[in-house]
Structures are given as C-alpha cells and as structure tokens.
Design a protein around this motif. Structure first.
Motif, PDB file in Angstrom:
ATOM      1  N   ALA A  37      -6.480  11.711  -4.914  1.00 27.42           N
ATOM      2  CA  ALA A  37      -5.134  12.013  -5.742  1.00 27.42           C
ATOM      3  C   ALA A  37      -4.297  10.845  -5.643  1.00 27.42           C
ATOM      4  O   ALA A  37      -3.655  10.586  -6.595  1.00 27.42           O
ATOM      5  N   SER A  38      -4.333   9.763  -4.702  1.00 25.10           N
ATOM      6  CA  SER A  38      -3.303   8.718  -4.412  1.00 25.10           C
ATOM      7  C   SER A  38      -4.153   7.392  -4.057  1.00 25.10           C
ATOM      8  O   SER A  38      -3.787   6.628  -3.743  1.00 25.10           O
ATOM      9  N   LYS A  39      -5.497   7.477  -4.826  1.00 25.03           N
ATOM     10  CA  LYS A  39      -6.309   6.418  -4.447  1.00 25.03           C
ATOM     11  C   LYS A  39      -7.119   5.994  -5.607  1.00 25.03           C
ATOM     12  O   LYS A  39      -7.199   6.694  -6.727  1.00 25.03           O
ATOM     13  N   ALA A  40      -7.471   4.699  -5.600  1.00 25.41           N
ATOM     14  CA  ALA A  40      -7.975   4.008  -6.734  1.00 25.41           C
ATOM     15  C   ALA A  40      -9.522   4.202  -6.997  1.00 25.41           C
ATOM     16  O   ALA A  40     -10.148   4.454  -5.981  1.00 25.41           O
ATOM     17  N   VAL A  41     -10.045   4.043  -7.904  1.00 23.36           N
ATOM     18  CA  VAL A  41     -11.440   4.187  -8.190  1.00 23.36           C
ATOM     19  C   VAL A  41     -12.155   3.017  -7.278  1.00 23.36           C
ATOM     20  O   VAL A  41     -11.786   1.717  -7.200  1.00 23.36           O
ATOM     21  N   GLY A  42     -13.355   3.210  -6.542  1.00 21.33           N
ATOM     22  CA  GLY A  42     -13.957   2.551  -5.660  1.00 21.33           C
ATOM     23  C   GLY A  42     -13.197   2.771  -4.096  1.00 21.33           C
ATOM     24  O   GLY A  42     -13.949   2.229  -3.114  1.00 21.33           O
ATOM     25  N   THR A  43     -12.240   3.223  -3.847  1.00 26.84           N
ATOM     26  CA  THR A  43     -11.930   3.604  -2.563  1.00 26.84           C
ATOM     27  C   THR A  43     -12.717   4.544  -1.876  1.00 26.84           C
ATOM     28  O   THR A  43     -13.318   5.454  -2.474  1.00 26.84           O
ATOM     29  N   GLN A  44     -12.798   4.166  -0.595  1.00 29.87           N
ATOM     30  CA  GLN A  44     -13.574   5.237   0.172  1.00 29.87           C
ATOM     31  C   GLN A  44     -12.776   6.382   0.479  1.00 29.87           C
ATOM     32  O   GLN A  44     -11.581   6.337   0.389  1.00 29.87           O
ATOM     33  N   CYS A  45     -13.370   7.642   0.407  1.00 29.50           N
ATOM     34  CA  CYS A  45     -12.665   8.720   0.553  1.00 29.50           C
ATOM     35  C   CYS A  45     -13.560   9.829   1.431  1.00 29.50           C
ATOM     36  O   CYS A  45     -14.839   9.706   1.766  1.00 29.50           O
ATOM     37  N   SER A  46     -13.095  11.013   1.827  1.00 28.51           N
ATOM     38  CA  SER A  46     -13.699  12.106   2.390  1.00 28.51           C
ATOM     39  C   SER A  46     -13.071  13.377   2.113  1.00 28.51           C
ATOM     40  O   SER A  46     -11.986  13.525   1.849  1.00 28.51           O
ATOM     41  N   VAL A  47     -14.012  14.086   2.225  1.00 26.73           N
ATOM     42  CA  VAL A  47     -13.714  15.785   1.781  1.00 26.73           C
ATOM     43  C   VAL A  47     -14.020  16.647   3.284  1.00 26.73           C
ATOM     44  O   VAL A  47     -15.034  16.657   3.697  1.00 26.73           O
ATOM     45  N   GLN A  48     -12.976  17.277   3.532  1.00 24.55           N
ATOM     46  CA  GLN A  48     -12.943  17.711   4.842  1.00 24.55           C
ATOM     47  C   GLN A  48     -13.347  19.216   4.600  1.00 24.55           C
ATOM     48  O   GLN A  48     -12.747  19.930   3.950  1.00 24.55           O
ATOM     49  N   LEU A  49     -14.283  19.704   5.198  1.00 28.22           N
ATOM     50  CA  LEU A  49     -15.206  21.004   5.179  1.00 28.22           C
ATOM     51  C   LEU A  49     -14.978  21.790   6.229  1.00 28.22           C
ATOM     52  O   LEU A  49     -14.670  21.268   7.438  1.00 28.22           O
ATOM     53  N   PRO A  50     -15.220  23.102   6.191  1.00 27.13           N
ATOM     54  CA  PRO A  50     -14.959  23.898   7.622  1.00 27.13           C
ATOM     55  C   PRO A  50     -16.132  23.319   8.663  1.00 27.13           C
ATOM     56  O   PRO A  50     -15.687  23.406   9.821  1.00 27.13           O
ATOM     57  N   ASP A  51     -17.101  22.854   8.207  1.00 25.89           N
ATOM     58  CA  ASP A  51     -18.211  22.591   9.375  1.00 25.89           C
ATOM     59  C   ASP A  51     -18.376  21.328   9.310  1.00 25.89           C
ATOM     60  O   ASP A  51     -19.238  20.682  10.324  1.00 25.89           O
ATOM     61  N   ARG A  52     -17.940  20.342   8.406  1.00 20.84           N
ATOM     62  CA  ARG A  52     -18.222  18.825   8.334  1.00 20.84           C
ATOM     63  C   ARG A  52     -17.351  18.089   7.495  1.00 20.84           C
ATOM     64  O   ARG A  52     -16.778  18.673   6.789  1.00 20.84           O
ATOM     65  N   THR A  53     -17.335  16.911   7.478  1.00 21.81           N
ATOM     66  CA  THR A  53     -16.605  16.084   6.558  1.00 21.81           C
ATOM     67  C   THR A  53     -17.686  15.005   5.855  1.00 21.81           C
ATOM     68  O   THR A  53     -18.374  14.379   6.101  1.00 21.81           O
ATOM     69  N   LEU A  54     -17.382  15.058   4.427  1.00 22.95           N
ATOM     70  CA  LEU A  54     -18.300  14.296   3.605  1.00 22.95           C
ATOM     71  C   LEU A  54     -17.554  13.386   3.140  1.00 22.95           C
ATOM     72  O   LEU A  54     -16.519  13.031   2.782  1.00 22.95           O
ATOM     73  N   GLN A  55     -18.277  11.829   3.207  1.00 24.23           N
ATOM     74  CA  GLN A  55     -17.697  10.806   3.089  1.00 24.23           C
ATOM     75  C   GLN A  55     -18.449  10.403   1.495  1.00 24.23           C
ATOM     76  O   GLN A  55     -19.440  10.593   1.115  1.00 24.23           O
TER      77      GLN A  55
END
Length: 382
Positions: A37-55
C-alpha cells in the motif's frame, strides 16, 4: 493473447486464492494489496499468513494497483513471474509514445547495455521564446506554458529521434496545498511534472523487451538509441520536448551548486516542489548532496520466453530495487525537508544523478492533466 490464470497462493492450510488475469481484471487479494500500500514497484514485500510469511516484490497489476507478488509465482502473459501493468486500453500513454507493441509500446531484443548514452550536443537555439505563467486560483496552482526551453537543445530530428520540437499548449492545474496520501502511486507512462521553464519531466520510455512491460527499458541505459541531447531530453511525436533525466543546462542557468540548497526546479503533478542534487541535512541548514536509495539487483535475470536473461546492469527499470536507507531519499526520490521556498517544511522531490534520476512515483494525488492521452503514436517518441 489468451487470458492467463495466475495462482496467487496465500495459504497452505485453506487452499489458495485464484487471481484471474482476464478482462476485466479481478481484484488481487486484500493481503497482497495491503502489503504494498505504501511501497514502490520493485520494493521487497511480504505477506503474513497464519502459518508462514511469503516473501515477494511489489508489482503493478492489471487493475493499476500495486500488489505483493510472491517469489516463484507463475508468469503472466509470458513474463517473469510478476504481474503486468495495465494495457491502457491501447491508448499509447507512453513517456516515450512509440507505435510498436500494444498500447504504443515498442519491442526490442537487446538485454545488456554499456550504461552510457551518446548525447547529442546542445547547439540549437530555441525555436521561439519560452513562455510560462504560474498563478493561483482557489486551491489550485495553474501553470500555462508553451513547452519551449530558454536553453539550447540538441538537433531534432536526429538518428535516434525522428521528431521536431514544436510549440505546445500546456495548462496544468495542481494542488496549491498538496497532501501526502499515505499511499504511493507509480508514474506509469505519464509526465512526472513540469520544470520552471515550462518543459515537462517525462522519464519513462515505452520501449520493452519483446513487448513485455515487465522489462521496460531505462531510457538512460543507452540500450536503445533515443536521440537524447545534452540535457537528457528529446522529443515526442507531438513535438513536445521533455526531460528524461537531469536537465543539465536548466540547472546551470538556475545556479544549482553544492554550496547552497537547490533552487526550485519545477512542480510535480501532485503539487509538491521539485529540487535537484542538493538539499539541507535533517534539522539543520547544512547543505548536503541528496542520494537515491535504489540499487542494482544482484545476479542474473530470469530467461526464456519474454524474459531477457543476462545480468542486472541497469538496462531495464526492473534491474533496480529500492533499498530503504541506502541513500537519503525515499522510494519516490523525495523526503520531508525545509527549503528556501518552504522554510516551515514540506515534502519535496529531488532529481538525482543516479537512478531514478527523475522520480517514478508520487506521494500525493497527481493531477490528471499530466496524463498522456494520445493514441497511435509512432516509434521513438520518447
């Protein structure tokens, strides 16, 4: 091209969310949008899930939003595993409005470059007087200009650019008191802003590897000859002379120097001021060089299909990534600071010698006056 369905895996326990890249495109998962939501294209990110974090990395998706795309996601439209920007409905809304692949894109197969641009000497006098007026009306700043520089330019047409400079009829209305939105809006293939001499800042080129927008060429990489002059500028098919990087002779005429804060260089489409190269150190009046926080990625690009392969060397926009804290500017090449024009403080953008040179995203709400709307532009518009 047939619609492609992309599996956007968000949890191993309850299955996956399917994001179908069809027309019209569906909404990406809320978790993916929130992560960027507050990041530019190409920036690293992660999605927090109940069992793990996706990079993953932030990529523009067909809806025009920026979403976190996990590493290893299947490719879309033959790409490299990232979602593609919107096709602009074939409108040719290019910073370099070419006449090649869909929506005015121009297709190439070069995958490495020297990083050096052969600049056309600025030997030509302006075709007429430069005119620009800046007034205020209500809550808007109104800029009217003819797009002609006061400084000399390269000779146009030339071997890399078939277009001639002509008088423009610009009227841009921007917020008089711009606000930070808390979001980042990528420039796409539109103007970033306008210089104090009435020439537009238009950094992005519509030149792609095999028509894949994931691999858009960086205009200043030298990979594609675009007939750029000593001001890092050239001409659209409309006759619009515009800057792709540091406007050398403009900065010289304004007296930009390491001994003082940059004078005002222009206005961004969202209303915030643009400066160049030098600003104040935080909480002081000491002048320091400003520096980009983008760096080249390490290693090799993916290859096969419409992936170019080769080493990340700056040939493509996607060769760079934002590394927070690597420089003193944020992902939009800006920061909160005081300036001579805004002693009480403002958000301000800066032009740098290093990528992205001219910012490629906004922290405020850009005026639609800066969007390209011209269909069917021919090649090497730039």
């Amino acid at each position: 091209m047939q619609p492609v369905t992309v599996l956007f895996s968000l949890t191993a326990l309850v299955g996956s969310v399917v994001y179908a890249a069809t027309q019209p495109p569906r909404q990406p998962p809320a978790e993916a949008l929130a992560a960027c939501a507050s990041k530019a294209v190409g920036t690293q990110c992660s999605v927090q899930l109940p069992d793990r974090t996706l990079q993953g990395s932030c990529q523009q998706v067909p809806s025009g939003q920026t979403a976190c795309v996990p590493q290893g996601m299947p490719p879309m439209n033959g790409g490299n595993g990232t979602m593609q920007p919107p096709a602009n409905n074939g409108a040719g809304m290019g910073g370099d409005m070419g006449g090649g692949m869909g929506g005015g894109l121009h297709s190439h197969t070069i995958n490495q470059s020297s990083g050096k641009v052969t600049l056309i000497p600025a030997t030509q006098d302006p075709i007429t007087n430069s005119t620009i007026t800046v007034t205020t009306s209500g809550n808007q700043r109104v800029i009217v200009a003819n797009g002609i520089s006061k400084h000399r330019t390269g000779k146009f047409p030339n071997a890399g650019n078939p277009n001639s400079i002509s008088v423009q009829s610009y009227t841009f209305k921007i917020p008089l008191n711009p606000k930070l939105t808390g979001q980042i809006k990528n420039i796409g293939l539109n103007n970033f802003g306008i210089a104090v001499n009435g020439v537009t800042f238009d950094p992005t080129a519509a030149e792609t590897y095999k028509g894949d927008r994931t691999w858009t060429y960086e205009a200043m990489s030298g990979a594609i000859p675009l007939g750029v002059d000593a001001n890092h500028a050239h001409v659209q098919p409309t006759g619009a002379y515009h800057y792709h990087a540091k406007p050398t002779l403009l900065l010289q005429s304004l007296g930009v120097s390491a001994s003082k804060h940059s004078p005002l260089v222009g206005w961004a489409a969202d209303g915030f001021p643009i400066y160049a190269l030098y600003g104040y150190q935080a909480n002081s009046k000491q002048v320091i060089p400003v520096s980009s926080s983008y760096r080249l990625k390490q290693g090799q690009r993916p290859k096969g299909g419409t992936n170019p392969g080769g080493t990340y060397d700056g040939t493509f926009l996607n060769d760079y990534e934002y590394v927070q804290g690597a420089g003193n500017l944020d992902e939009c090449n800006g920061r909160m600071t005081s300036t001579p024009e805004f002693p009480q403080g403002t958000y301000a953008y800066f032009i740098t010698n290093e990528y992205p040179m001219i910012p490629r995203c906004f922290k405020g709400s850009p005026s639609s006056d800066f969007m390209h709307r011209l269909p069917g532009m021919r090649p090497n518009g730039g």
